[in-house]
Design an enzyme around this catalytic site. Structure first.
Site, mmCIF file in Angstrom:
data_model
loop_
_atom_site.group_PDB
_atom_site.id
_atom_site.type_symbol
_atom_site.label_atom_id
_atom_site.label_comp_id
_atom_site.label_asym_id
_atom_site.label_seq_id
_atom_site.Cartn_x
_atom_site.Cartn_y
_atom_site.Cartn_z
ATOM 1 N N LYS A 189 -9.470 -13.952 -5.879
ATOM 2 C CA LYS A 189 -10.205 -13.476 -7.065
ATOM 3 C C LYS A 189 -9.242 -12.600 -7.861
ATOM 4 O O LYS A 189 -8.992 -11.448 -7.518
ATOM 5 C CB LYS A 189 -11.419 -12.652 -6.610
ATOM 6 C CG LYS A 189 -12.580 -12.576 -7.576
ATOM 7 C CD LYS A 189 -12.375 -11.893 -8.889
ATOM 8 C CE LYS A 189 -12.205 -10.420 -8.947
ATOM 9 N NZ LYS A 189 -11.893 -9.982 -10.343
ATOM 10 N N GLU A 225 -3.974 -1.698 -1.156
ATOM 11 C CA GLU A 225 -2.848 -1.070 -1.856
ATOM 12 C C GLU A 225 -3.407 -0.487 -3.143
ATOM 13 O O GLU A 225 -3.982 -1.215 -3.955
ATOM 14 C CB GLU A 225 -1.743 -2.093 -2.169
ATOM 15 C CG GLU A 225 -0.913 -2.480 -0.972
ATOM 16 C CD GLU A 225 -0.172 -1.318 -0.344
ATOM 17 O OE1 GLU A 225 0.012 -0.273 -0.993
ATOM 18 O OE2 GLU A 225 0.208 -1.452 0.835
ATOM 19 N N CYS A 279 2.007 0.656 -10.303
ATOM 20 C CA CYS A 279 1.546 1.618 -9.296
ATOM 21 C C CYS A 279 2.701 2.489 -8.825
ATOM 22 O O CYS A 279 2.492 3.593 -8.346
ATOM 23 C CB CYS A 279 0.930 0.872 -8.123
ATOM 24 S SG CYS A 279 1.985 -0.455 -7.532
ATOM 25 N N GLU A 321 -4.120 9.583 -11.494
ATOM 26 C CA GLU A 321 -3.319 8.460 -12.000
ATOM 27 C C GLU A 321 -3.793 8.107 -13.411
ATOM 28 O O GLU A 321 -4.961 7.805 -13.623
ATOM 29 C CB GLU A 321 -3.495 7.245 -11.082
ATOM 30 C CG GLU A 321 -2.610 6.089 -11.497
ATOM 31 C CD GLU A 321 -2.815 4.846 -10.627
ATOM 32 O OE1 GLU A 321 -3.977 4.455 -10.406
ATOM 33 O OE2 GLU A 321 -1.809 4.267 -10.185
HETATM 34 P P1 NAP Z 1 -9.346 -2.201 -10.198
HETATM 35 O O1 NAP Z 1 -10.204 -1.891 -11.357
HETATM 36 O O2 NAP Z 1 -9.573 -1.472 -8.935
HETATM 37 O O3 NAP Z 1 -9.477 -3.784 -9.963
HETATM 38 C C1 NAP Z 1 -8.722 -4.433 -8.970
HETATM 39 C C2 NAP Z 1 -9.425 -5.729 -8.606
HETATM 40 O O4 NAP Z 1 -10.668 -5.419 -7.966
HETATM 41 C C3 NAP Z 1 -9.776 -6.608 -9.809
HETATM 42 O O5 NAP Z 1 -9.676 -7.964 -9.473
HETATM 43 C C4 NAP Z 1 -11.223 -6.228 -10.053
HETATM 44 O O6 NAP Z 1 -11.943 -7.194 -10.784
HETATM 45 C C5 NAP Z 1 -11.716 -6.100 -8.629
HETATM 46 N N1 NAP Z 1 -12.947 -5.340 -8.484
HETATM 47 C C6 NAP Z 1 -13.484 -4.418 -9.325
HETATM 48 N N2 NAP Z 1 -14.654 -3.962 -8.839
HETATM 49 C C7 NAP Z 1 -14.868 -4.594 -7.658
HETATM 50 C C8 NAP Z 1 -15.901 -4.539 -6.682
HETATM 51 N N3 NAP Z 1 -16.964 -3.749 -6.802
HETATM 52 N N4 NAP Z 1 -15.796 -5.325 -5.575
HETATM 53 C C9 NAP Z 1 -14.730 -6.140 -5.410
HETATM 54 N N5 NAP Z 1 -13.729 -6.244 -6.331
HETATM 55 C C10 NAP Z 1 -13.794 -5.467 -7.422
HETATM 56 O O7 NAP Z 1 -7.792 -2.005 -10.574
HETATM 57 P P2 NAP Z 1 -7.027 -2.528 -11.861
HETATM 58 O O8 NAP Z 1 -7.441 -1.684 -13.025
HETATM 59 O O9 NAP Z 1 -7.141 -4.001 -11.979
HETATM 60 O O10 NAP Z 1 -5.506 -2.232 -11.468
HETATM 61 C C11 NAP Z 1 -4.910 -0.995 -11.640
HETATM 62 C C12 NAP Z 1 -4.853 -0.227 -10.337
HETATM 63 O O11 NAP Z 1 -4.173 -1.013 -9.361
HETATM 64 C C13 NAP Z 1 -4.068 1.061 -10.427
HETATM 65 O O12 NAP Z 1 -4.739 2.073 -9.727
HETATM 66 C C14 NAP Z 1 -2.751 0.724 -9.751
HETATM 67 O O13 NAP Z 1 -2.060 1.838 -9.237
HETATM 68 C C15 NAP Z 1 -3.210 -0.200 -8.698
HETATM 69 N N6 NAP Z 1 -2.109 -1.026 -8.187
HETATM 70 C C16 NAP Z 1 -1.623 -0.759 -6.932
HETATM 71 C C17 NAP Z 1 -0.564 -1.495 -6.429
HETATM 72 C C18 NAP Z 1 -0.036 -1.246 -5.049
HETATM 73 O O14 NAP Z 1 0.524 -2.172 -4.463
HETATM 74 N N7 NAP Z 1 -0.202 -0.056 -4.497
HETATM 75 C C19 NAP Z 1 0.012 -2.500 -7.210
HETATM 76 C C20 NAP Z 1 -0.499 -2.730 -8.475
HETATM 77 C C21 NAP Z 1 -1.571 -1.994 -8.947
HETATM 78 P P3 NAP Z 1 -12.061 -7.022 -12.402
HETATM 79 O O15 NAP Z 1 -10.716 -7.249 -12.938
HETATM 80 O O16 NAP Z 1 -13.005 -8.049 -12.816
HETATM 81 O O17 NAP Z 1 -12.559 -5.635 -12.640
#
Ligand code: NAP
Length: 480
Positions: free
Chosen positions: A174, A249, A283, A382
């Site tokens: 997904k 992550e 990140c 963040e």
């Molecule tokens: P996010 O809002 O947490 O979304 C991540 C994924 O989870 C998306 O596919 C999202 O779908 C899905 N999601 C959202 N709500 C959910 C729920 N209730 N149940 C299951 N899945 C759900 O994060 P983002 O804004 O896409 O990405 C930015 C974040 O990722 C930042 O905090 C960044 O630091 C972190 N990140 C971490 C790493 C690492 O390896 N440590 C690498 C890259 C990014 P939708 O898109 O439809 O909301």
């Protein structure tokens, strides 16, 4: 011309979902890449059932066939890296060279795990009971749900899909709703790789709907998630309640230390890269630049000069250093944090304003704060945008204490010419990845990736360490 429609990939078939959403270019909101479907609850269930049905055969399939398929996927991604990198830049807003680099990384990940299919090893030990032999082996986990964020639209799907398949698991991916294009392109490549129907499935749609249903589906054995701490924490609780293995992550508030003895030009370059390249949306980006007082005046002056030369613009335009912010809502969040930083008493040295370009896009000038302290929200939370702050400290010991004073622990960097301080920092930084005279962002694909504290939960991703999550251990005893 009609806008192309893109469907889910379930059980080896392209399947239309309930409705379609436009995938909009953040550099130019008039440019729609295509329409991408949203999976229904029934389709999510079909994808999981297809993966379950495919698992018994795939989990015992020959490692040569798996290696060949992964190698084929990697080769096609690498051969098409420019096209895929352009798609990535158009949908996410990274510059085109950054997009091509990410596509190449995805290709190399598949080729690395093609090799890993052949290298998975166990061990044999003698028993403490005479006449008995012991074998410790690794077996596939089962059907794994993969949930990925928007900021690495092809590399993160690749670094979850490739090890999962290499070690004999079936998957349902997904991707982030904002950037389904690269994941769809990856699914298209996988669909032609010879991997049997049901082994790999793509379901697009919103996290709160499709992602949540995937996490809670009884047919899913484990979840590998990359994204925000708030969503990750919730997924961990849901997995614990259902006794599912989980790997998270999450975010970072990564420190970049600059000591008095640093090479000034090198330190400024790596700070600008870490903080602002990829629009600060990594990140591993460093958003806290911790500078000792001897170099502070020269550092500020050199940072201002370097930042003034940065070109912000359309991600597909040649010569651009920084593309747009990925979306309207992320732009609003970045602007909020710029206001919060000012309200908290930080000095906005430069940037932070919205920029207009020929096309309507989400452009923002990289923002740099000075006079900040560790109690401020801009130094604790963040932001995930081109916003960084400088924290002035007395000496190395103070710098290390500030670097570690965070609920996160993903990546940490130090700029110094001192072997003593570099060695001490590598040992005492409370981060999963440490960089000496290198940006905090920018890592290799064949070694472990991950953090400590609130940044990561569960086993590391990537390299051969990926097997910790994507396999389960069996201990077999045989009476000779
Ligand atoms: P996010 O809002 O947490 O979304 C991540 C994924 O989870 C998306 O596919 C999202 O779908 C899905 N999601 C959202 N709500 C959910 C729920 N209730 N149940 C299951 N899945 C759900 O994060 P983002 O804004 O896409 O990405 C930015 C974040 O990722 C930042 O905090 C960044 O630091 C972190 N990140 C971490 C790493 C690492 O390896 N440590 C690498 C890259 C990014 P939708 O898109 O439809 O909301």
């Amino acid at each position: 011309m009609t806008t192309p429609q893109h469907d889910n990939y379930i059980n080896g078939q392209w399947v239309a979902g309930d409705k379609y959403s436009p995938n909009v270019n953040p550099s130019n909101t008039a440019d729609v890449l295509g329409l991408y479907t949203q999976a229904s609850a029934e389709q999510l269930d079909q994808a999981v059932q297809a993966a379950r049905a495919a698992f018994p055969a795939w989990s015992v399939s020959g490692i040569q066939a798996r290696a060949d398929a992964l190698d084929k996927i990697g080769n096609e991604i690498l051969a098409r890296r420019e096209e895929l990198g352009t798609l990535l830049a158009r949908e996410e807003g990274k510059t085109r060279p950054e997009g091509i680099g990410e596509a190449a990384r995805a290709g190399n990940i598949f080729k690395f795990f093609a090799g890993e299919c052949l290298r998975l090893a166990g061990e044999t030990l003698a028993s403490v009971r005479p006449g008995i032999g012991i074998e410790v082996t690794r077996e596939p986990l089962g059907v794994i749900g993969l949930i990925t964020p928007w900021n690495f639209p092809i590399a993160i799907p690749a670094w979850k899909v490739a090890p999962a398949l290499a070690y004999g698991n079936c998957v349902v991916l997904k991707p982030a709703d904002l950037v389904p294009g690269c994941a769809w392109a990856l699914a298209d490549i996988i669909s032609r790789s010879g991997i049997p129907a049901g082994v790999f499935n793509l379901v697009m749609g919103r996290g709160s709907v499709v992602g949540d249903a995937l996490v809670n589906h009884a047919g899913i054995d484990a979840i590998s998630f990359t994204g925000s701490q708030s969503v990750g924490g919730r997924i961990a609780q849901q997995c614990a309640a259902n006794l599912k293995k989980v790997q998270l992550e999450m975010g970072g508030k990564n420190p970049q230390v600059v000591l008095d003895d640093a090479d000034l030009g090198q330190a400024v370059e790596l700070c600008v890269q870490s903080a602002f390249f990829s629009t600060g949306q990594r990140c591993t980006a460093s958003s806290r630049l911790i500078v000792t007082e001897g170099i502070y005046p020269k550092f500020i002056e050199a940072m201002q000069a370097r930042m003034a030369a940065l070109k912000v613009g359309d991600a597909l335009q040649a010569g651009i250093d920084i593309g747009p912010v990925s979306s309207q809502s992320q732009l609003a969040q970045d602007a909020d944090y710029v206001s919060i930083g000012q309200q908290e008493g930080g000095t906005l040295l430069m940037g932070g304003e919205r920029l207009s370009r020929d096309a309507d896009g989400f452009y923002m000038a990289p923002a740099l704060f000075t006079d900040t302290t560790m109690d401020m929200r801009i130094n604790r939370e963040e932001v995930f945008g081109p916003v960084a702050s400088i924290i002035r400290v007395k000496d190395y010991e103070a710098a290390l204490a500030v670097a570690n004073d965070t609920p996160f622990g993903l990546s940490a960097g130090i700029a110094t010419t001192s072997l003593k301080y570099a060695t001490h920092f590598k040992r005492h930084s409370q981060a999963g990845m440490v960089m000496v005279n290198l940006p905090t962002a920018g890592v290799d694909y064949h070694v472990p990736f991950g953090g400590r504290k609130g940044s990561s939960y569960g086993p590391r991703e990537q390299g051969r360490y990926a097997q910790e999550f994507f396999t389960t251990v069996k201990t077999a005893y045989t009476l000779a």
